[in-house]
Design an enzyme around this catalytic site. Sequence first.
Site, PDB file in Angstrom:
ATOM      1  N   ASP A 115     -10.097  11.121  11.491  1.00 33.76           N
ATOM      2  CA  ASP A 115     -10.019  10.811  10.056  1.00 33.76           C
ATOM      3  C   ASP A 115     -10.695   9.470   9.765  1.00 33.76           C
ATOM      4  O   ASP A 115     -10.130   8.600   9.108  1.00 33.76           O
ATOM      5  CB  ASP A 115      -8.562  10.782   9.594  1.00 33.76           C
ATOM      6  CG  ASP A 115      -8.438  10.880   8.086  1.00 33.76           C
ATOM      7  OD1 ASP A 115      -7.390  10.470   7.548  1.00 33.76           O
ATOM      8  OD2 ASP A 115      -9.391  11.343   7.432  1.00 33.76           O
ATOM      9  N   GLY A 149       0.819  -1.208   0.000  1.00 34.01           N
ATOM     10  CA  GLY A 149       0.000   0.000   0.000  1.00 34.01           C
ATOM     11  C   GLY A 149       0.846   1.249   0.000  1.00 34.01           C
ATOM     12  O   GLY A 149       2.005   1.246   0.413  1.00 34.01           O
TER      13      GLY A 149
END
Length: 1102
Positions: free
Chosen positions: A932, A811
Amino acid sequence: MVKEMMKLAVFFISLLLILLISETTGLNLEGQYLLEIKSKFVDAKQNLRNWNSNDSVPCGWTGVMCSNYSSDPEVLSLNLSSMVLSGKLSPSIGGLVHLKQLDLSYNGLSGKIPKEIGNCSSLEILKLNNNQFDGEIPVEIGKLVSLENLIIYNNRISGSLPVEIGNLLSLSQLVTYSNNISGQLPRSIGNLKRLTSFRAGQNMISGSLPSEIGGCESLVMLGLAQNQLSGELPKEIGMLKKLSQVILWENEFSGFIPREISNCTSLETLALYKNQLVGPIPKELGDLQSLEFLYLYRNGLNGTIPREIGNLSYAIEIDFSENALTGEIPLELGNIEGLELLYLFENQLTGTIPVELSTLKNLSKLDLSINALTGPIPLGFQYLRGLFMLQLFQNSLSGTIPPKLGWYSDLWVLDMSDNHLSGRIPSYLCLHSNMIILNLGTNNLSGNIPTGITTCKTLVQLRLARNNLVGRFPSNLCKQVNVTAIELGQNRFRGSIPREVGNCSALQRLQLADNGFTGELPREIGMLSQLGTLNISSNKLTGEVPSEIFNCKMLQRLDMCCNNFSGTLPSEVGSLYQLELLKLSNNNLSGTIPVALGNLSRLTELQMGGNLFNGSIPRELGSLTGLQIALNLSYNKLTGEIPPELSNLVMLEFLLLNNNNLSGEIPSSFANLSSLLGYNFSYNSLTGPIPLLRNISMSSFIGNEGLCGPPLNQCIQTQPFAPSQSTGKPGGMRSSKIIAITAAVIGGVSLMLIALIVYLMRRPVRTVASSAQDGQPSEMSLDIYFPPKEGFTFQDLVAATDNFDESFVVGRGACGTVYKAVLPAGYTLAVKKLASNHEGGNNNNVDNSFRAEILTLGNIRHRNIVKLHGFCNHQGSNLLLYEYMPKGSLGEILHDPSCNLDWSKRFKIALGAAQGLAYLHHDCKPRIFHRDIKSNNILLDDKFEAHVGDFGLAKVIDMPHSKSMSAIAGSYGYIAPEYAYTMKVTEKSDIYSYGVVLLELLTGKAPVQPIDQGGDVVNWVRSYIRRDALSSGVLDARLTLEDERIVSHMLTVLKIALLCTSVSPVARPSMRQVVLMLIESERSEGEQEHLDTEELTQTTTP
């Protein structure tokens, strides 16, 4: 059968070809087999270039070792470890019948393990670890009766362990961890009398741990962590007298801990944490005289802590936290002379802290927080020289803090907040200049802040709010370059705020509210370039608002209300583009309202009431389309008409214009302000008809002689303006449990100020200084690990990722790149290599604020929160070491066109994520907010269990020209309209963001879409419901929606999502209430009475 015959024919044809070739060359038969094996490899580095068909024997070839027979040597060993090979393993391996050792580890080989391996009847060592082999373990492996070591960890092997494993009577090591092995453990494993190490963690093995395990009489290491094993632990485990390590954490074991385990007298580590074990801790554990590490945390254990635990004379770390233990802490724990870590936090312990704990001379980490302990803090704690971290917060401790605490010990973290402590703050807390976090908030402390604290060079966070402290603002404090948070609110400080505050270059939060500060606000405060929150409300400050304050371009929250500021408001206020909250109420400010306020596009709350502002209301305020919580201009001297541009504030909930000299009509376009919950136009000189507003009350319009229409007197010929009759249903009609919970939430919530974020550290931390190349300790590296992980090194991480090779990348993000790393100890980690922006110079030391953040994150443990296992800083590389999540993120799966997540999995994910957030919000102390939340930050394990990740990470990533960035506002599409920088707003922002994730799960839509496709998902859902009512058409078409119960359940969860995304943060439930509503929705399976759809959409739409 036909396939098997074909495979056999191919094998014999290959064998015939090899024989034919051997007739025409000088190479012997085993050499031919080896060349056939090589032909299936991809040798990128040409490591096997000396494998030459012209040789007569292969004995000089790379990796090949032969017997000493001169005439016809036999190949005994093939070691091709770490040769950068890929490709497949040829069935010709079965021709090496004399092979004793085969080592192909640390390559990139793939495909299945050939069943012909079973022909290598002399094989003693088989090492295939760290490759990409898949498929099942061939049952033919059971023919290798001489096999001693079977090492196949870190591959992609699936299926179950074959029953034939039980035939390997010579087997000593069976190491299969980090694969995809499933099914149950074969009972035949009990035949392996010589087995010393069985490690099969990080798989998907289910079922029970068979009682036959008791037959493995030589077993030393039993490692089955991170599987799906269930049932009770077999009492036969007590038959394993040689057992040293029992690593069974993160499974689904239930029932009691068997007391028979006390028969394992050689046991050194017992790790049973993160299971579902219940009942008391067996007192017989006290008989394990060799035990060093005892981890039972996060289970359902109850009862008292046995006093016999004090007999564990060799114990180093004991962690019983996050259970339901009651009673008092046994004083016998003071007998464990070598104890370094004792964690008992988050239980229901009562009584006093035993003074005997102060005799533990090696104690470095003690956490007794979140209990019901009373009485004083033992005076002897101040003499513990090795004490590194002391956390006692959220208890009912009283008395004074030991006066010499810090004199002998090298304290790094001290948190005694939320108690009833009195007296003075000790002077020596930072005597050794290592204190990073000091939190003594919410006590009854008095006196001055000691000079030793205000001059502490390492201090990052100073949290002393809600005490009875006196004196002046400590000007020395701002000589310390690392300070990011100063919280002195709700004390009795006096005097002026010193000019030296401008020297706090790293300061992000300055909270001085509710004190007695006087004088003018120093202009030097404008030098604080990183300042995000400034709260100086409820003091006695005077003078003009200095224009320099508007140089603080990072400000998100500015609260100056309830002081005596005078003069005009500088137009430079319009340059604070990050500002989300501005409170100037109850001062003596005059002049006109600056039109530059219209530039503050992120503003969600504007409070300017109770001043002397004059002139007209600037029409530019209509540009503040993000304004949502309140626009308060009341109790001023404003004149002129109300600008119709204010009707652009479609998200606004409270509009207060009362007690001014406004004239003209209330703009009819205000009828479009559907989000308004409250408004007040009273005591002005307004005229004309009152628009069709919601929640009309006479008190909001009185004092305006020219106004007419309901609720005042009717206007002449104003029938078109008459409001329609309400058709809302009485509240008593809704008896659903979910609605009852919701009503309780909405009715019970009140607006309040909450203290700024405080950092929590509750998990074990092992700090190891890495070694420089010359073998000397290096001050330029720091490794922080959170046990019981083994202490691996930076070099281990480099080896596990092939020096961070691209092939290991799983990732990428704005913060850095994520690699998958399988370490020699068997742990699979996600290693996030942070993007570095240090340029030039020697900047390898980890700054204190960064360390504090890392330790905070690493101390959080919950089954639905991604675990941060540690941090490594070495020669400029900053690495975060996370728990590895094999399924990736929810966002990636959900928004993939081929997504096949059914509703049961989606609901499981929704509930798990909610429970993780509820833990952060309500069960951590002090509370922690994510900031977030999004689908890409909800990671999934093999069981599709949700794990909330990346909370707080943005705060620890180095940004250019700053030590630590301010708190982030979230991600586009998930940001709550009113988001601001305090805990109150952040908590509600988390809930809003979670509601967006719920809508993603329900609709399958991304949070933000093109305008022609509905824009953001929240408005799309609201618009759909207003147009087509609450129906299955709003749900993800990829789901099977024929089952009415499923559809009903989904629509119930949709209502919860709408509540979470309410425009008003006051109307949003808490995360704990969200969890309750979700659980209730599942129980009822859609049978609850429904909210009135029209009312729901009206109360939640902007």
